[in-house]
Scaffold this motif. Structure first.
Motif, PDB file in Angstrom:
ATOM      1  N   SER A   7     -18.226 -39.006  -4.617  1.00  0.00           N
ATOM      2  CA  SER A   7     -18.933 -38.193  -5.607  1.00  0.00           C
ATOM      3  C   SER A   7     -17.988 -37.223  -6.306  1.00  0.00           C
ATOM      4  O   SER A   7     -18.110 -37.009  -7.513  1.00  0.00           O
ATOM      5  N   ILE A   8     -17.022 -36.667  -5.574  1.00  0.00           N
ATOM      6  CA  ILE A   8     -16.093 -35.748  -6.238  1.00  0.00           C
ATOM      7  C   ILE A   8     -15.287 -36.478  -7.305  1.00  0.00           C
ATOM      8  O   ILE A   8     -15.204 -36.047  -8.459  1.00  0.00           O
ATOM      9  N   LEU A  67     -17.541 -37.654 -10.245  1.00  0.00           N
ATOM     10  CA  LEU A  67     -17.911 -36.558 -11.136  1.00  0.00           C
ATOM     11  C   LEU A  67     -16.751 -36.163 -12.027  1.00  0.00           C
ATOM     12  O   LEU A  67     -16.906 -35.990 -13.239  1.00  0.00           O
ATOM     13  N   THR A  68     -15.569 -36.027 -11.417  1.00  0.00           N
ATOM     14  CA  THR A  68     -14.422 -35.586 -12.188  1.00  0.00           C
ATOM     15  C   THR A  68     -14.087 -36.588 -13.291  1.00  0.00           C
ATOM     16  O   THR A  68     -14.115 -36.267 -14.481  1.00  0.00           O
ATOM     17  N   SER A  89     -17.320 -37.402 -15.752  1.00  0.00           N
ATOM     18  CA  SER A  89     -17.715 -36.452 -16.791  1.00  0.00           C
ATOM     19  C   SER A  89     -16.627 -36.299 -17.830  1.00  0.00           C
ATOM     20  O   SER A  89     -16.919 -36.130 -19.022  1.00  0.00           O
ATOM     21  N   VAL A 118     -22.313 -42.369 -14.067  1.00  0.00           N
ATOM     22  CA  VAL A 118     -21.929 -40.988 -14.329  1.00  0.00           C
ATOM     23  C   VAL A 118     -21.516 -40.838 -15.784  1.00  0.00           C
ATOM     24  O   VAL A 118     -21.945 -39.912 -16.482  1.00  0.00           O
ATOM     25  N   LEU A 156     -24.580 -31.960 -14.269  1.00  0.00           N
ATOM     26  CA  LEU A 156     -23.462 -32.260 -13.383  1.00  0.00           C
ATOM     27  C   LEU A 156     -23.938 -32.319 -11.949  1.00  0.00           C
ATOM     28  O   LEU A 156     -23.564 -33.205 -11.187  1.00  0.00           O
ATOM     29  N   THR A 193     -26.047 -35.480 -11.392  1.00  0.00           N
ATOM     30  CA  THR A 193     -25.189 -36.652 -11.271  1.00  0.00           C
ATOM     31  C   THR A 193     -24.415 -36.636  -9.962  1.00  0.00           C
ATOM     32  O   THR A 193     -24.212 -37.680  -9.338  1.00  0.00           O
ATOM     33  N   GLY A 194     -23.969 -35.459  -9.565  1.00  0.00           N
ATOM     34  CA  GLY A 194     -23.256 -35.361  -8.295  1.00  0.00           C
ATOM     35  C   GLY A 194     -24.142 -35.781  -7.141  1.00  0.00           C
ATOM     36  O   GLY A 194     -23.736 -36.536  -6.248  1.00  0.00           O
TER      37      GLY A 194
END
Lengths: 300, 434, 278
Positions: C84-85, C88-89, C92, C156, C198, C201-202
């Protein structure tokens, strides 16, 4: 000055997009390519790994003339259509509820996540147990309330079984779309509502002209994603019915699995998967078309 | 403005954490891969189902000390992989398709002909006294093109289970021995919320699917699924009669049967006392004697399946061990299977887990017969035919036949139509394979 | 009259909320009850709800180390967290770029990204397994994370793109007028405003990685067994241990529920008011 600025933006854009594209290409380009090639081959489990023989579009021809595929195709369309409509409307209602001052408490958001947090396999087994013909709680409750007069075999009749699977999948799918729509709702600036009220709009008109319009993008994205997921449904079918009774709950993705892993006809299964891909792609294109005209009018 | 500074920090932090984290993960993978292998222990990969499905010592809880000793003696470390049973076939298919060595020893259930090309024929390398202690017909489901590619390790045949109390309540002292008796008893016992018969008709394919049950009745009227050339041979009176009998039983069968995908669901109904009779595997004897799940402890018995016009018959559950052709440790793997089939290990298998042994000497052991009364019944059943008709197309064939049978059982078509449809489809499938 | 109408309105909302909570929780509650009762109490036409029967035995059995539930939870957590980290990074960033930053052929790229979602895992599994075996990534955390990223990233990207597009351009234009570089605009203006999405989505990325089953089965063997596999082990060919499976499912869902409770304020607190400079 503005050209340099735009160039900077473009460069940043490319750098930002690169990692995602690289990962996707690295991981998926070979499997996707392989699956397309496999669909044009007769693949058998022989020899060292697999034995492959090029047969052109023979797989596709036999698929389209196959009765099981045709029924599965129609069923998948029905399933997807109903699921998308049901989930979008119910999620919209839930999002509105959770956005209302009374419903804004974080308790409700945690409750919302619970169906989503359940592992899909456990979810399937749970629903199988709920739908059990003799000991299922659904039968017990409905019978006690006098709504039915004898226990129903929920997963025993063709159309009924399909719709019970649909019900379970809808239950599982609502939380995510609700969250998405809720985030979208919170993105609609308050002043738009105030302006509408000043213009004399009542609650319903506010909903149509402010809320619904503001939610158009999240709604379309939700529709695209949910359609893709509805076409990919698998766990529920596998655990609840294995396609029974009499293949009446066989949907396209399940059929692809059955041909690939159960019957070991990988070429045929790959062909079904590719057909699924085309369906999803066309659907997505159609949805995006709905979005595009809006973009030129965007701008507050 | 504060929130902006916070967000700047948190984004840098995000990136930092990710970078450090990924580096850390990569490092740990790299390091573990680089660690010098000091020990000379051979590692063997064994793929079996998770308990309570039939599993060897180390996965199922029995003979663990003996197993540890065996590993030490042979300087082997056996690494078990025990996914849920339904995923076994998928994993094996993927591993074979990749053409790479993944497993040494694998559990198999009716898939030996399918995967025949990837299996090593080790059976002849087993000691002669072991082979002679195994029933000859147990090899029929693990032999393909003359090569014996596996060994069945538990005698698992379908037998009749019946509720003694229910039968006595209508004055029947002995379990039914013929089709007519079965139908008569089931009819009398049905009523008042109770069903005479229950079975799982929800899954068309596989061993234990609806097609395989039909094959039981088929053999009981002297029919066969294939002829000597491997062509379908059931489009005859035998095939239709077998199916007709299943249909005739339907009014006395739990209506939920069509929705029971696994045998477990049918067992639940029997074990709660709501159904009087069913067919089941020997393992059920243990399951139904467990007070936490069963209400019929001590009230049920087991007998051989009622005879059709050609006598009694059954099918083989065919739980077997096989060895991969690509395994670099074939001799060691053979020894491991020999260990699983050792007399003491087999005895502990039945006494501790309820899965019957396959060795005749252990089946006839008085201690085993006392603890597992169904052993005698299964031995008796083994005197009659129990062919499971496994071929490389077993899944596709049973799916086709099973789907048609489900239509017949729900009253949508006649037995004759069903057998004809099934026959046509199976002919197609066999042709495709050529 | 006005207050009466308001009272009815709020009663209606409360009723709806009650139904909502009921619908969400009812099946799960039944799962909980099933996990606390022995099978024999459940298999009667009228379930035997006698309080005597409630027991935690299923939970005790499930926590037995041979079941590997703890190992599964640990692996699931590691995999879900990193997936997930990273998702997301990267996701996004790509979503913003494709929404606002004049990336050439952005529409094609977007459709291609979405298209990767559309290949059913069924057929991709075998070639993917082969590729991963070549690189020794089978049964490793890194391997599984990479596979998960490949189908979580597109979602995402798409969701984030949608939301970045809905942020008024004026916001970014005023930042540019103030002299901010594109990167600074992204960091200080756009990101804070999109925190609700965010987080949504995370949460999505985390839960999807946590619960994924098919690829986990194919790509892992012994070391990286995840919780969804540990749960599935209770459903076998010859026996399905309903009580134990549901008990393990409850335990495996707990971390997510706990996280949801801990982060409940972050799930959708809007920052929108006052963000636009007049």
């Amino acid at each position: 000055m503005s050209n340099e600025f735009n160039l900077k933006r473009k460069q940043m854009g490319i750098w930002f997009t690169l990692p995602t594209v690289i990962i996707l290409i690295l991981v998926l380009i070979y499997p996707i390519f392989a699956s397309i090639v496999l669909s044009f081959q007769k693949v058998r489990f022989l020899g060292q790994g697999l034995s492959k023989e090029f047969i052109g579009i023979a797989n596709y021809i036999s698929i389209f003339s196959n009765h099981t595929f045709q029924s599965a195709f129609i069923r998948s369309i029905y399933f997807t259509a109903i699921e998308v409509v049901a989930i979008l409307s119910l999620s919209l209602l839930a999002a509105l509820l959770l956005n209302h001052p009374i419903g804004r408490h974080s308790f409700f958001r945690v409750v919302l996540i619970i169906p989503w947090a359940l592992s899909p396999v456990a979810n399937a087994v749970l629903w199988k147990w709920i739908y059990n013909a003799n000991y299922g709680i659904l039968n017990f409750i409905l019978y006690s309330l006098g709504i039915i007069h004898e226990y129903v075999v929920w997963l025993g009749k063709p159309w009924l079984a399909l719709n019970m699977i649909l019900l379970a999948d809808i239950w599982k799918g609502i939380p995510f779309i609700t969250l998405l729509l809720l985030a979208g709702l919170q993105n609609i600036p308050n002043y738009l509502y105030r302006a509408a009220k000043l213009d004399g709009a009542n609650t319903w008109q506010q909903f149509v002209h402010v809320t619904f319009v503001g939610l158009k993008t999240p709604l379309v994205i939700s529709a695209v994603l949910q359609s893709i997921w509805a076409l990919k449904v698998f766990d529920l079918i596998y655990v609840l019915t294995k396609g029974s009774p009499a293949d009446s709950t066989v949907l396209l993705n399940y059929l692809a699995w059955r041909e690939t892993f159960s019957n070991l006809d990988i070429g045929y299964g790959a062909a079904i998967a590719n057909i699924l891909f085309c369906m999803m792609f066309l659907l997505a294109l159609a949805y995006i078309r709905i979005l595009r005209p809006r973009q030129t009018r965007r701008g507050e | 403005m504060n929130s902006y500074i916070n967000s700047k920090l948190s984004r840098r932090e995000f990136l930092k954490i990710t970078a450090v984290g990924s580096a850390g993960l990569a490092m740990s993978q790299f390091l573990s891969g680089c660690a010098p292998k000091k020990s000379e222990k051979v590692k063997m990969n064994v793929l079996v189902p998770a308990a309570p499905d039939p599993a060897p010592p180390g996965v199922a809880k029995f003979a663990e000390d003996a197993f540890a000793t065996w590993q030490a003696e042979h300087n082997v470390e056996v690494v078990y992989e025990a996914p849920p049973w339904p995923q076994l076939h998928d994993k094996m298919a993927t591993s074979f398709a990749s053409g790479k060595y993944t497993y040494d020893v694998m559990y198999n259930c009716g898939w030996v002909p399918e995967f025949a090309d990837y299996l090593y024929d080790f059976v002849d390398k087993l000691p002669a006294d072991l082979i002679s202690d195994l029933p000859t017909s147990s090899f029929s489901t693990v032999t393909w093109k003359g090569k014996k590619l596996g060994v069945v390790f538990t005698l698992s045949l379908l037998t009749l289970f019946y509720n003694k109390e229910h039968l006595e309540s209508i004055g029947v002292k002995e379990p039914p021995k013929t089709w007519d008796e079965l139908k008569g008893v089931a009819k009398e016992l049905t009523g008042g919320g109770r069903y005479g018969w229950v079975l799982n008709y929800g899954a068309p394919e596989g061993i234990g699917g609806v097609a395989s049950y039909w094959m039981v009745y088929l053999q009981q009227v002297g029919g066969k699924v294939y002829d000597e050339n491997g062509n379908p041979a059931f489009n005859n009176e035998a095939g239709v009669d077998a199916l007709q009998f299943m249909m005739d039983l339907m009014p006395y069968t739990d209506p939920g049967s069509i929705s029971y995908v696994g045998i477990n669901d049918a067992t639940n109904v029997f074990a709660s006392g709501q159904a009087s009779m069913m067919m089941n595997w020997p393992f059920m004897y243990t399951a139904a004697s467990d007070p936490s799940t069963s209400k019929v402890v001590g009230k049920f018995g087991t007998a051989i399946l009622p005879a059709g016009s050609a006598g009694s018959a059954s099918i083989d559950g065919t739980d077997a061990y096989t060895i991969a052709k690509l395994s670099p440790n074939q001799d060691l793997a053979t020894k491991l299977i020999e260990f699983y089939l050792d007399k003491d290990i087999q005895k502990r298998q039945v006494l501790d887990t309820g899965w019957l042994p396959i060795r005749m000497s252990v089946l006839n052991d008085p201690e085993v017969q006392e603890k597992a009364p169904n052993a005698a019944v299964v031995l008796e059943q083994a005197k009659y035919p129990y062919d499971s008709f496994v071929t490389p197309d077993y899944n596709a064939v049973t799916t086709a036949i099973g789907v048609e049978i489900q239509k017949a059982l729900s009253g949508a078509q006649t037995a004759a139509e069903t057998i004809q449809n099934a026959f046509d489809q199976v002919t197609e499938i066999i042709k495709k394979r050529q | 009259m006005f207050y009466f109408k308001r009272a009815i309105g709020s009663l209606f909302i409360r009723l709806c909320l009650f139904v909502f909570v009921g619908v969400c929780l009812a099946p799960v509650l039944w799962g909980l009850v099933t996990s606390c009762l022995p099978q024999s109490a459940l298999t009667s036409k009228v379930p035997d709800f006698n309080l005597r029967n409630f027991t935690l035995e299923n939970y005790v059995l499930v926590l037995d180390s041979s079941r590997g539930l703890f190992l599964g939870l640990k692996n699931s957590f590691l995999v879900a967290l990193f997936t997930s980290i990273v998702a997301l990074t990267f996701g996004s960033a790509a979503g913003y770029a494709l929404a606002r930053l004049n990336v050439p052929k952005s529409n094609t790229i977007l459709m291609m990204i979405l298209a990767t979602q559309m290949f059913p895992g069924i057929v991709i599994a075998i070639p993917l397994f082969l590729a991963m075996t070549q690189f020794n990534l089978i049964d490793t955390h890194v391997g599984l994370i990479i596979v998960y990223l490949s189908f979580i990233l597109p979602i995402v990207v798409w969701i984030q793109k949608g939301f970045f597009e809905s942020i008024p351009m004026d916001l970014e234009k005023s930042a540019a007028v103030d002299g901010a570089s594109p990167l600074q605009t992204f960091q200080y203006i756009v990101l804070p405003v999109s925190l609700p999405t965010l987080f949504a989505t995370g949460v999505f990325a985390f839960i999807e990685s946590w619960n994924e089953f098919f690829f986990a089965i194919i790509m892992t063997r012994v070391n990286v067994k995840v919780s969804s596999i540990a749960i599935a082990e209770f459903s076998g060919q010859y026996q399905t241990l309903y009580g134990q499976m549901l008990a393990s499912a409850v335990l495996a869902s707990l971390p997510i529920v706990v996280l949801a409770i801990l982060f409940r304020k972050f799930i959708l607190e809007g920052f929108v008011e006052g963000a636009v400079k007049a």
